[in-house]
Write an enzyme that holds these catalytic residues in place. Structure first.
Site, PDB file in Angstrom:
ATOM      1  N   HIS A 155       0.804  -1.237   0.085  1.00  0.00           N
ATOM      2  CA  HIS A 155       0.085   0.041  -0.046  1.00  0.00           C
ATOM      3  C   HIS A 155       0.879   1.097   0.013  1.00  0.00           C
ATOM      4  O   HIS A 155       0.476   2.239   0.372  1.00  0.00           O
ATOM      5  CB  HIS A 155      -0.797  -0.138   1.169  1.00  0.00           C
ATOM      6  CG  HIS A 155      -1.543  -1.317   1.575  1.00  0.00           C
ATOM      7  ND1 HIS A 155      -3.063  -1.534   0.854  1.00  0.00           N
ATOM      8  CD2 HIS A 155      -1.396  -2.361   2.062  1.00  0.00           C
ATOM      9  CE1 HIS A 155      -3.264  -2.678   1.322  1.00  0.00           C
ATOM     10  NE2 HIS A 155      -2.158  -3.283   1.964  1.00  0.00           N
ATOM     11  N   SER A 276      14.543  20.539 -16.287  1.00  0.00           N
ATOM     12  CA  SER A 276      13.157  21.293 -16.417  1.00  0.00           C
ATOM     13  C   SER A 276      13.877  22.669 -17.216  1.00  0.00           C
ATOM     14  O   SER A 276      14.649  23.149 -16.849  1.00  0.00           O
ATOM     15  CB  SER A 276      12.641  21.424 -15.141  1.00  0.00           C
ATOM     16  OG  SER A 276      12.125  22.880 -15.261  1.00  0.00           O
ATOM     17  N   LYS A 282      16.123  20.901 -10.930  1.00  0.00           N
ATOM     18  CA  LYS A 282      15.319  19.332 -11.217  1.00  0.00           C
ATOM     19  C   LYS A 282      16.446  18.483 -11.861  1.00  0.00           C
ATOM     20  O   LYS A 282      17.254  18.861 -12.688  1.00  0.00           O
ATOM     21  CB  LYS A 282      14.112  19.628 -12.299  1.00  0.00           C
ATOM     22  CG  LYS A 282      13.012  20.257 -11.640  1.00  0.00           C
ATOM     23  CD  LYS A 282      12.355  19.533 -10.066  1.00  0.00           C
ATOM     24  CE  LYS A 282      11.587  18.588 -10.319  1.00  0.00           C
ATOM     25  NZ  LYS A 282      10.440  18.816 -11.195  1.00  0.00           N
ATOM     26  N   GLU A 289      10.022   7.510 -16.632  1.00  0.00           N
ATOM     27  CA  GLU A 289       8.476   7.785 -16.749  1.00  0.00           C
ATOM     28  C   GLU A 289       8.189   7.458 -18.080  1.00  0.00           C
ATOM     29  O   GLU A 289       7.080   6.888 -18.585  1.00  0.00           O
ATOM     30  CB  GLU A 289       8.427   9.444 -16.644  1.00  0.00           C
ATOM     31  CG  GLU A 289       8.437   9.891 -15.131  1.00  0.00           C
ATOM     32  CD  GLU A 289       8.533  11.244 -15.038  1.00  0.00           C
ATOM     33  OE1 GLU A 289       7.583  11.607 -14.377  1.00  0.00           O
ATOM     34  OE2 GLU A 289       9.290  12.045 -15.807  1.00  0.00           O
TER      35      GLU A 289
END
Ligand code: ARG
Length: 480
Positions: A155, A276, A282, A289
């Site tokens: 979880h 970024s 970043k 991804e």
């Protein structure tokens, strides 16, 4: 402009209808498959004396010339409805009337099924090789990280201490199941469809077994009506590819989370960290991804073919041409993903201290403490309750479980002894999981051995799949 062969339709066929029904843009990717398939077919026709051996040789050699011209870049299939007709037309331009013998005892229906089976067979081999490499890499990392401890999650909440090797083996186990799925798809594709003609076979004295042997298939398809409409081997392949892509996406989600400052378990090297355009600080995990994102099209490809097949009547239907887009792209996409994942894995660095700190900062040892109480004879539910109370108290006081004083524990249950307290060390916790399937070192060693073996098997299986180049070479030389 697309030429109007009789195979495409009569002279009244509207040019737009012809253009709309053409598959050449996609199926020219099957040129090599089409050429070796035709070479095997014509060799068989010659050997069966359905064609004069010298004619069969002329056609076989003409097909060989097309292969070489395509490779040299001096010819490409064009100007016809599909790759099959483009090959026949090019052969006609080079050889004249004898080219018209090639399609004896054959239909494009069994021909396209053959091309797709040859293609799928090779794609399965590539996938198996890519997976074998990936599993081997995960096992190398597991070897390096036998002693790196981190929390496991259920979880997305910290659960129990595990070794990083265990986490790596979990994903290797998924990819090893994918190998089995590709092995199954490969077996499905490994039947020769050629010889069933359009649907019902042929009255000419062909010998399908000769063609089968020439193209190195293990068996023949058994029913022509089934064969020309059958794309189950492609579905199995697309399912294996989709499931594998889903496994990749799950691994990537773990890595994406691990690379966040909230987890901090993983640092991305400069070679894969993306920036970024606005936020200078970043270091984004774009590669992982995108790998996760690419599971979308992979699942879509499977759905696409399933829906194309749903409700089709038996036999060949032109709808089947829609198989091309997904079958041709799924394999290369998968292999590109596996390569990118290998690159990604080679460019993540695990921060052992942060991983350990995450274990010690919370209460991931709670189950071990409860099990230690059980070892002293305390019934599990009682132990569970006692530890639960202790954890709640520790949390209220802002204490990680590892720093709770023994007296505070004893006040809750007399079973909390120094010995029980010793189970708070995460390394000990991992070491005590001795049974099969657990995170303990002996279990990991067994898992790694099994995984190593399946990677070896997959590699061997892939190497056993004949290459189109090998088939071409052999077919160019066989006697007729
Ligand atoms: N272009 C067609 C395909 O790829 C070839 C088979 C056509 N067969 C037919 N009977 N029209 O499926």
């Amino acid at each position: 402009l697309i030429a109007k062969t009789d195979a495409a339709g009569g002279p009244q066929l509207h040019p737009e209808a012809l253009a709309f029904t053409s598959s050449l843009e996609l199926d020219r990717a099957l040129l090599k498959e089409d050429l070796v398939g035709s070479m095997a077919h014509v060799v068989m026709l010659g050997r069966q004396r359905i064609l004069e051996p010298k004619d069969a040789r002329a056609v076989r050699d003409g097909l060989g010339q097309l292969w070489l011209s395509a490779q040299a870049g001096t010819w490409a299939p064009a100007g016809e409805e599909d790759v099959h007709m483009a090959v026949e037309a090019a052969l006609d331009a080079r050889l004249g009337a004898v080219a018209g013998l090639l399609h004896t005892a054959r239909s494009r229906n069994d021909q396209v099924a053959l091309d797709l089976r040859l293609f799928t067979r090779a794609q399965c081999a590539d996938a198996l090789k890519g997976l074998a490499q990936l599993v081997s890499r995960l096992l190398e990392m597991a070897q390096e990280h036998a002693d790196t401890m981190l929390p496991s999650y259920t979880h997305r909440q910290r659960a129990q201490p595990i070794s990083l090797a265990y986490w790596l083996c979990a994903y290797a186990a998924m990819f090893s199941r994918d190998m089995k799925a590709f092995d199954f798809a490969l077996d499905g594709a490994d039947a020769l469809p050629l010889g069933v003609g359009a649907i019902a076979g042929t009255s000419l004295p062909i010998d399908r077994d000769v063609t089968r042997e020439l193209l190195q298939f293990s068996r023949l398809t058994e029913n022509g009506l089934d064969t020309v409409g059958d794309r189950d081997f492609a579905l199995d392949f697309l399912y294996a590819a989709a499931r594998c892509a889903v496994h990749v996406s799950r691994l990537c989600t773990d890595l994406i989370d691990f690379a966040s400052s909230e987890f901090g378990f993983v640092r991305l090297s400069d070679a894969i960290a993306c920036g970024s355009s606005m936020m200078p600080q970043k270091r984004n995990p774009d590669l992982f991804e995108l790998l996760r994102g690419k599971s979308g099209p992979a699942v879509g490809d499977l759905m696409s073919l399933l829906v194309t097949l749903k409700g089709l009547p038996g036999g060949y239907n032109r709808d089947l041409q829609e198989d091309r887009r997904v079958v041709l792209s799924a394999g290369p996409a998968l292999c590109a993903n596996l390569r990118a994942l290998l690159l990604g894995l080679g460019n993540v660095q695990f921060d052992k201290e942060r991983c350990l700190a995450a274990l010690e900062g919370g209460a991931t040892q709670a189950t071990d403490v409860a099990e230690a109480l059980v070892g002293l004879g305390v019934p599990f539910r009682e132990a569970y309750q006692a530890v639960g109370t202790l954890v709640a108290k520790a949390q209220k006081e802002g204490l990680p479980l590892s720093t709770v004083p023994l007296e505070m524990a004893r006040a809750i249950h007399p079973g909390f002894t120094a010995q029980v307290w010793g189970t708070l060390d995460p390394r000990g916790s991992v070491g005590r999981k001795v049974n099969e399937g657990g995170t303990g070192p002996a279990s990991i060693a067994r898992q790694m051995e099994t995984l190593r073996q399946s990677a070896r098997l997959a590699q061997t299986r892939a190497e056993g799949v004949p290459s189109l180049e090998g088939l071409f070479k052999r077919l160019s030389e066989v006697g007729i």
